[in-house]
Design an enzyme around this catalytic site. Structure first.
Site, PDB file in Angstrom:
ATOM      1  N   THR A 136      -3.961   1.496  -0.137  1.00 13.24           N
ATOM      2  CA  THR A 136      -2.482   2.444   0.035  1.00 13.24           C
ATOM      3  C   THR A 136      -2.768   3.781  -0.426  1.00 13.24           C
ATOM      4  OG1 THR A 136      -0.565   2.720  -1.064  1.00 13.24           O
ATOM      5  CG2 THR A 136      -2.395   1.546  -2.289  1.00 13.24           C
ATOM      6  N   ASP A 137      -2.176   4.550  -0.040  1.00 14.56           N
ATOM      7  CA  ASP A 137      -2.300   6.164  -0.279  1.00 14.56           C
ATOM      8  C   ASP A 137      -1.864   6.279  -1.824  1.00 14.56           C
ATOM      9  OD1 ASP A 137       0.504   5.858  -0.169  1.00 14.56           O
ATOM     10  OD2 ASP A 137       0.781   7.527   0.990  1.00 14.56           O
ATOM     11  N   GLU A 138      -1.313   5.294  -2.523  1.00 17.14           N
ATOM     12  CA  GLU A 138      -0.826   5.482  -3.728  1.00 17.14           C
ATOM     13  C   GLU A 138      -1.961   5.499  -4.792  1.00 17.14           C
ATOM     14  OE1 GLU A 138       2.797   3.320  -5.067  1.00 17.14           O
ATOM     15  OE2 GLU A 138       3.247   3.030  -2.917  1.00 17.14           O
ATOM     16  N   TYR A 162       0.759  -1.474  -9.896  1.00 23.74           N
ATOM     17  CA  TYR A 162       0.230  -1.792  -8.489  1.00 23.74           C
ATOM     18  C   TYR A 162      -0.941  -0.770  -8.099  1.00 23.74           C
ATOM     19  CZ  TYR A 162       0.631  -1.267  -3.500  1.00 23.74           C
ATOM     20  OH  TYR A 162       0.199  -1.018  -2.310  1.00 23.74           O
ATOM     21  N   LYS A 166      -4.760  -1.627  -6.947  1.00 29.27           N
ATOM     22  CA  LYS A 166      -5.282  -1.552  -5.418  1.00 29.27           C
ATOM     23  C   LYS A 166      -6.534  -0.554  -5.731  1.00 29.27           C
ATOM     24  CE  LYS A 166      -4.186  -2.694  -1.954  1.00 29.27           C
ATOM     25  NZ  LYS A 166      -4.483  -3.695  -1.299  1.00 29.27           N
TER      26      LYS A 166
END
Length: 352
Positions: A136-138, A162, A166
């Site tokens: 994810t870009d997060e 989260y 990741k």
């Protein structure tokens, strides 16, 4: 055309089911879907391909090493696409343990099973093998409005349990690729949307809340900015990376479409006003309710997809306006799908 064998983890989730449908409908691949079937998974999202002789499903946990080894040896995959993950930020804040278990321990377990399997292959088979990790870009943290979009070399600065889990799984994939020479690649995607999206996320929650004449919750001032990517564009990009992308590389996948959360919600209300006017309010916009902001809420995400475009000639083909209209229409026409998801009654939070 060679018939490739894809092992997909998390294939009953939102992005995973879109990938499985793509592989069955658009390629001649054989697909094994492994999913634990947690709250956000739904086999009903795969009904259109479930009867295919090229598709099979196994209910299993990626943290179960023995089961993963068994499935690798039985199915003999050419490509692994790892999507199984806990992905809801608010749930990670309230219960981070499940995110560490699935996203970190699960990825480690899968990598070890893949490494053991890879070592058993011939040199020719090893040359065609790929372990692709969907991230994810997060993991990059957030941006100010003046910052340039995230590139693949952007520093990791995760903000939530989260995104931290990741980021940890990304580092494991990098390490197994470098230390053990396992042929891996990673992709970081922006916010996905589309049909079959689990109802706790911003876009489906907005649609469903409006259709049920309930308040539409928006965090804080609603001016958080996200880059939106239609899920069918995303899975096509994943396939391109697995087939054509370079081993050991990371690719960003985005829609080149930055919108504030409030603008997204407003657009949905305007589409619903046109497609299914409310009988109780003049406009669904009247249902918008601002709620207390999330702790540590990232302000802006934006993705630079130039590497993917330049190397693999990929670009998003669905505009946000088209994709959002298709998504709203799908939720209007498929009420049975989202009404049958038991978790819907526990909703009331938004991800973005």
């Amino acid at each position: 055309m060679q018939q490739l064998r894809f092992l997909v983890t998390g294939g009953a989730g939102f992005i995973g089911s879109a990938l499985v449908r793509f592989l069955i409908n658009r390629t001649n691949s054989v697909v094994l879907n492994i999913d634990k079937l947690t709250y956000a998974a739904s086999l009903s999202s795969l009904e259109s391909v479930s009867a295919s002789s090229r598709y099979s499903f196994v209910h299993a946990d990626i943290c179960d090493h023995q089961k993963m080894v068994e499935l690798f040896n039985d199915f003999r995959p050419d490509k692994i696409i790892h999507l199984a993950a806990e992905s809801h930020v608010d749930r990670s804040i309230g219960g981070p343990g499940a995110f560490i278990q699935t996203n970190v321990v699960g990825t480690f377990t899968l990598l070890e099973a893949a490494r053991q399997y890879f070592c058993s292959l011939s040199q020719t088979q090893q040359a065609g093998f790929r372990f692709h990790h969907v991230s994810t870009d997060e993991v990059y943290g957030d941006l100010s409005e003046a910052d340039l979009p995230f590139t693949e070399t952007h520093r990791y600065e995760p903000s939530s349990p989260y995104s931290a889990s990741k980021a940890a799984s990304d580092h494991l994939v990098h390490a197994w690729s470098r230390t053990y020479k396992l042929p891996c690649s990673i992709s970081h995607c922006s916010n996905n949307y589309g049909p079959f999206h689990f109802p706790e996320k911003l876009i489906p929650l907005t649609i469903i809340s409006a259709l049920q004449n309930k308040s539409i919750p928006v965090f804080g001032d609603g001016l958080q900015i996200r880059d939106w990517l239609f899920v069918e564009d995303h899975v096509e990009a994943i396939y391109d990376i697995v087939i054509q992308g370079k081993v050991g590389e990371t690719y960003n996948i985005g829609g080149n479409c930055e919108r504030t959360n409030l603008a997204v919600v407003t657009s949905i209300c305007e589409i619903l006003d046109r497609l299914q006017p409310s009988k109780t309010v003049v406009s669904y916009k009247e249902l918008i309710q601002f709620v207390t902001d999330r702790a540590g809420h990232d302000r802006r995400y934006a993705i630079d997809v130039s590497k993917l475009t330049n190397e693999l000639n990929w670009y998003s083909s669905v505009t946000f306006e088209e994709g959002l209209e298709r998504t709203v229409s799908w939720f209007i026409d498929n009420k049975n799908w989202w009404q049958n998801i038991s978790a819907t009654e526990r909703l009331g939070v938004v991800r973005n």
